[in-house]
Design a protein around this motif. Structure first.
Motif, mmCIF file in Angstrom:
data_model
loop_
_atom_site.group_PDB
_atom_site.id
_atom_site.type_symbol
_atom_site.label_atom_id
_atom_site.label_comp_id
_atom_site.label_asym_id
_atom_site.label_seq_id
_atom_site.Cartn_x
_atom_site.Cartn_y
_atom_site.Cartn_z
ATOM 1 N N GLY A 1 0.802 -1.224 0.000
ATOM 2 C CA GLY A 1 0.000 0.000 0.000
ATOM 3 C C GLY A 1 0.828 1.264 0.000
ATOM 4 N N ILE A 2 2.129 1.157 -0.221
ATOM 5 C CA ILE A 2 3.013 2.321 -0.233
ATOM 6 C C ILE A 2 3.699 2.420 -1.594
ATOM 7 N N ARG A 3 3.722 3.621 -2.127
ATOM 8 C CA ARG A 3 4.399 3.896 -3.401
ATOM 9 C C ARG A 3 5.245 5.157 -3.222
ATOM 10 N N THR A 4 6.488 5.099 -3.671
ATOM 11 C CA THR A 4 7.350 6.278 -3.656
ATOM 12 C C THR A 4 7.753 6.602 -5.082
ATOM 13 N N ASP A 5 7.422 7.811 -5.529
ATOM 14 C CA ASP A 5 7.883 8.321 -6.817
ATOM 15 C C ASP A 5 9.056 9.246 -6.528
ATOM 16 N N SER A 6 10.219 8.937 -7.076
ATOM 17 C CA SER A 6 11.424 9.656 -6.679
ATOM 18 C C SER A 6 12.402 9.797 -7.827
ATOM 19 N N GLY A 7 13.166 10.867 -7.771
ATOM 20 C CA GLY A 7 14.259 11.045 -8.715
ATOM 21 C C GLY A 7 15.608 10.910 -8.044
ATOM 22 N N LEU A 8 15.613 10.428 -6.798
ATOM 23 C CA LEU A 8 16.838 10.385 -6.009
ATOM 24 C C LEU A 8 17.556 9.047 -6.110
ATOM 25 N N SER A 9 18.836 9.098 -5.836
ATOM 26 C CA SER A 9 19.656 7.912 -5.587
ATOM 27 C C SER A 9 20.819 8.379 -4.732
ATOM 28 N N GLU A 10 21.480 7.454 -4.084
ATOM 29 C CA GLU A 10 22.635 7.848 -3.278
ATOM 30 C C GLU A 10 23.697 8.458 -4.191
ATOM 31 N N GLY A 11 24.215 9.599 -3.769
ATOM 32 C CA GLY A 11 25.177 10.335 -4.574
ATOM 33 C C GLY A 11 24.568 11.492 -5.341
ATOM 34 N N THR A 12 23.229 11.568 -5.373
ATOM 35 C CA THR A 12 22.576 12.687 -6.062
ATOM 36 C C THR A 12 22.972 14.013 -5.429
ATOM 37 N N GLU A 13 23.338 14.984 -6.262
ATOM 38 C CA GLU A 13 23.641 16.330 -5.800
ATOM 39 C C GLU A 13 22.376 17.173 -5.917
ATOM 40 N N VAL A 14 21.918 17.695 -4.790
ATOM 41 C CA VAL A 14 20.741 18.561 -4.773
ATOM 42 C C VAL A 14 21.227 20.000 -4.685
ATOM 43 N N GLY A 15 21.095 20.737 -5.770
ATOM 44 C CA GLY A 15 21.561 22.119 -5.819
ATOM 45 C C GLY A 15 20.426 23.107 -5.688
ATOM 46 N N SER A 16 20.720 24.368 -6.007
ATOM 47 C CA SER A 16 19.737 25.442 -5.816
ATOM 48 C C SER A 16 19.101 25.907 -7.120
ATOM 49 N N LEU A 17 19.386 25.207 -8.240
ATOM 50 C CA LEU A 17 18.919 25.689 -9.538
ATOM 51 C C LEU A 17 17.496 25.267 -9.874
ATOM 52 N N TYR A 18 17.038 24.149 -9.297
ATOM 53 C CA TYR A 18 15.761 23.597 -9.715
ATOM 54 C C TYR A 18 14.775 23.542 -8.548
ATOM 55 N N ASP A 19 13.587 23.048 -8.843
ATOM 56 C CA ASP A 19 12.527 22.970 -7.844
ATOM 57 C C ASP A 19 12.971 22.101 -6.658
ATOM 58 N N PRO A 20 12.532 22.455 -5.421
ATOM 59 C CA PRO A 20 12.994 21.705 -4.249
ATOM 60 C C PRO A 20 12.344 20.348 -4.041
ATOM 61 N N MET A 21 11.281 20.012 -4.797
ATOM 62 C CA MET A 21 10.641 18.720 -4.562
ATOM 63 C C MET A 21 11.539 17.583 -5.039
ATOM 64 N N LEU A 22 11.775 16.623 -4.146
ATOM 65 C CA LEU A 22 12.664 15.505 -4.431
ATOM 66 C C LEU A 22 11.914 14.223 -4.756
ATOM 67 N N SER A 23 10.812 13.990 -4.048
ATOM 68 C CA SER A 23 10.084 12.739 -4.207
ATOM 69 C C SER A 23 8.689 12.890 -3.625
ATOM 70 N N LYS A 24 7.890 11.838 -3.775
ATOM 71 C CA LYS A 24 6.542 11.799 -3.218
ATOM 72 C C LYS A 24 6.321 10.419 -2.619
ATOM 73 N N VAL A 25 5.775 10.395 -1.422
ATOM 74 C CA VAL A 25 5.424 9.132 -0.781
ATOM 75 C C VAL A 25 3.902 9.059 -0.749
ATOM 76 N N ILE A 26 3.352 7.977 -1.273
ATOM 77 C CA ILE A 26 1.895 7.839 -1.407
ATOM 78 C C ILE A 26 1.447 6.562 -0.712
ATOM 79 N N ALA A 27 0.357 6.671 0.054
ATOM 80 C CA ALA A 27 -0.189 5.505 0.754
ATOM 81 C C ALA A 27 -1.618 5.263 0.306
#
Length: 647
Positions: free
Chosen positions: A367-393
């Motif tokens: 019953g849990i779904r995560t939509d994400s663009g992350l992986s270990e090593g991902t660099e999160v900078g200041s150029l783009y939107d702050p949303m990283l992922s979504k957790v859905i139940a």
């Protein structure tokens, strides 16, 4: 069906679209900027094409570069995701001119509904109720201010182009209109390239409810029920759910039909969302706000309660297929709720954060779904939107869905980048949220009870335990007792080992390691007063990241001498420092200027968010270390204000 599709976006939505393309046997092409060369969406696509430098204007917002990528990869169609060019009519037309299918509505519908002023006039003519507000396009600052005063405070300033809360300003004081209009124009221009504004009456304690529509190219339009999106911060949705507890079947059907009529009024095709503002005390009174002519961030909750893959139907409709079902076939089953995980620091006023993802765990299944663009090593900078992922139940009822989502957020680990996961978990336990008594101002009213700037003692204990463990001698054989960090002293009582530590944004502390500890490469457990606390951990040369229940802390080893040498010790009350990593966009003063307390001096932008830097007190600008365009790090000194001399 298409053979190859270019995904003209990045992050979690690109990964999401690629997942459906793969399931349908369609070849996917990722577009990427120099900032995203190793990003997850690039790795998961069948192939990828570089589209330019890191700044969005030179990559993800460049129509020419995206069309070139489509041509080089042999794509027949382009999926724009959301954000960037997803609601850009010129991009849709350019795709058509290049012989590409734009997986979205016709350019004419995007243009019409993308102009909130024309959109309101169009749907009003179709019999859809609209929010009272200004009329006409291209209003000057003075005309906007006059319209606001005529409507009466409070009012909402809104960009005519774009969405997602960017550039929206709630104004309660008429004296603030000039400054707020100027700020709204800047944000709108930066986000959408268009600073046209409108003004609307603000409805106190409203609920934000939207209807998902789906239309094919053969005249068929259906709605897929509603989503409740009332939990927001700064007009940005953070929790969404379907269905809404506010609506009964009669109101749901009426709002759904209004949404269908709005879609028909602009000749819509594909997946889209019609947004309504609803007085909480009278759900039968609802007003059209706008139509989002794209896939929405929150589309997964609709997918879970309908069993439909909206991306698949976007593709099928774009390929010319008819909808395989009518309105009578749509069934809403169970309840789904989504939380948006963003790179922001709740303890620092939700300012954007950044860094490298050092450790990552994203829940899936049961019953849990995560939509994400992350992986270990991902660099999160200041150029783009702050949303990283979504957790859905998803669950059979709302209570179950909320319980599952809170558990999933507790198990979400994103060390190296500060996120709002722990805050969202606490929000879902708030009595008003549990009861379904929502409105768009609830989060702002209750935020202080959901955020704490204090670091729990066990966090410092865990950080000290990691430091203590690092000092232990390694290897076999005889151990010099003087090298064991156990607090032993010659001729004295053993004392706990003390470490100078500093959590992000807080003053240094000296913490004595008093508890019992168990440290592994991935976790640290400490026992204080008989209570065991377990944290995920990720080591850094200057300290450690610790996480539990969605919260995270970066605790550094504090060196007073090094702090003094770098100038950090002198960043006191007279200094203006960067509250977040970003770019200075506006500088309103020069060295030698006299300023008053609270006067706005600088603007720093990060992740499409502006933060105004104001004078801490009256005085004179003694130092100014930045100019427009300067990239700054968090806590970097920007300027120094010498206090005014007292008479």
């Amino acid at each position: 069906m298409f053979d190859t599709v270019l995904v003209a976006n990045r992050g979690e939505i690109a990964v999401r679209v690629i997942r459906t393309l793969r399931a349908m046997g369609v070849r996917s092409v990722a577009a990427f900027s120099d900032a995203d060369g190793e990003a997850r969406h690039v790795r998961e696509a069948d192939t990828a094409v570089r589209i330019g430098p890191a700044p969005a204007a030179e990559s993800y917002l460049s129509v020419e570069r995206l069309l070139d990528a489509a041509a080089r990869s042999g794509a027949q169609a382009v999926h724009p995701g959301y954000g960037f060019l997803a609601e850009n009519a010129a991009f849709a037309r350019a795709c058509a001119d290049a012989g590409l299918v734009f997986i979205g509505p016709p350019a004419e519908a995007i243009s019409l509904m993308g102009d909130k002023i024309r959109a309101k006039e169009t749907v009003k003519a179709a019999g859809v109720p609209v929010v009272p507000g200004s009329s006409g396009s291209g209003l000057t600052d003075g005309q906007l201010a006059d319209a606001a005063r005529e409507i009466g405070m409070p009012v909402l300033l809104k960009p005519s182009a774009g969405g997602g809360g960017k550039g929206m300003r709630l104004v309660r004081d008429a004296e603030q209109l000039d400054d707020e209009i100027a700020a709204a124009r800047r944000e709108a221009r930066a986000s959408f390239g268009d600073d046209t504004l409108l003004v609307e009456r603000w409805i106190d304690r409203p609920r934000h409810i939207e209807i998902q529509v789906l239309a094919d190219g053969h005249g068929n339009v259906v709605h897929l029920g509603e989503r409740e999106c009332s939990l927001q911060r700064r007009h940005q949705k953070i929790i969404e759910e379907a269905p809404s507890v506010l609506l009964d079947e009669e109101t749901r059907a009426a709002m759904g039909e209004a949404a269908v009529q709005a879609a028909r009024s602009c000749g819509y095709r594909g997946a889209g969302t019609v947004e309504f503002i609803v007085p909480g005390g009278d759900p039968s009174s609802y007003y059209f706000m706008e139509m989002n002519t794209r896939l929405q961030v929150e589309h997964p909750v609709t997918e879970l309660i309908t069993g439909l893959d909206l991306v698949e139907w976007q593709l099928r409709v774009a390929a010319g297929e008819r909808l395989a079902f009518g309105q009578e076939d749509v069934r809403l089953t169970g309840h789904a709720i989504e939380a948006r995980i963003c790179a922001e620091d709740p303890a620092r006023g939700f300012l954007p954060s950044g860094g490298t993802v050092l450790k990552l765990h994203e829940p899936q299944g049961d019953g849990i779904r995560t939509d994400s663009g992350l992986s270990e090593g991902t660099e999160v900078g200041s150029l783009y939107d702050p949303m990283l992922s979504k957790v859905i139940a998803y669950g059979p009822d709302r209570e179950t869905a909320i319980r599952k989502l809170r558990a999933a957020l507790a198990g979400t680990v994103t060390l190296g980048v500060q996120t709002n996961a722990g805050f969202l978990r606490r929000l879902l336990a708030h009595p008003a949220v549990v009861a379904g008594e929502l409105d768009t101002g609830l989060v702002e009213r209750e935020v202080d009870s959901l955020v704490s700037a204090e670091v729990p003692e066990e966090v410092y204990e865990a950080a000290a335990a990691v430091r203590l463990d690092a000092l232990k001698p390694r290897g076999e054989g005889w151990t010099d007792p003087y090298s064991v960090p156990n607090g032993w002293r010659l001729g004295g009582t053993p004392r706990a080992v003390a470490f100078p530590l500093r959590a992000t944004g807080l003053e240094p502390v000296t913490h004595e390691a008093n508890g019992t500890h168990t440290v592994t490469d991935d976790t640290v457990a400490v026992t204080l007063d008989g209570v065991r606390h377990t944290f995920h951990r990720a080591a850094l040369p200057d300290g450690t990241w610790l996480g539990r229940d969605g919260d995270a802390w970066h605790v550094r080893d504090h060196d007073p001498v090094a702090a003094s040498l770098t100038g950090a010790a002198h960043a006191g009350a007279d200094s203006l420092t960067a509250p977040m990593p970003g770019t200075v966009t506006v500088v309103k003063v020069a060295v030698g200027d006299e300023v008053t307390a609270g006067q706005s001096l600088l603007v720093v932008e990060a992740m499409k968010m502006e933060h105004v830097i104001s004078a801490p007190h009256a005085g004179t600008v003694a130092e100014l270390d930045v100019t427009p365009g300067t990239t700054v790090a968090m806590d970097q000194v920007l300027a120094v204000i010498a206090p005014a001399e007292e008479d």
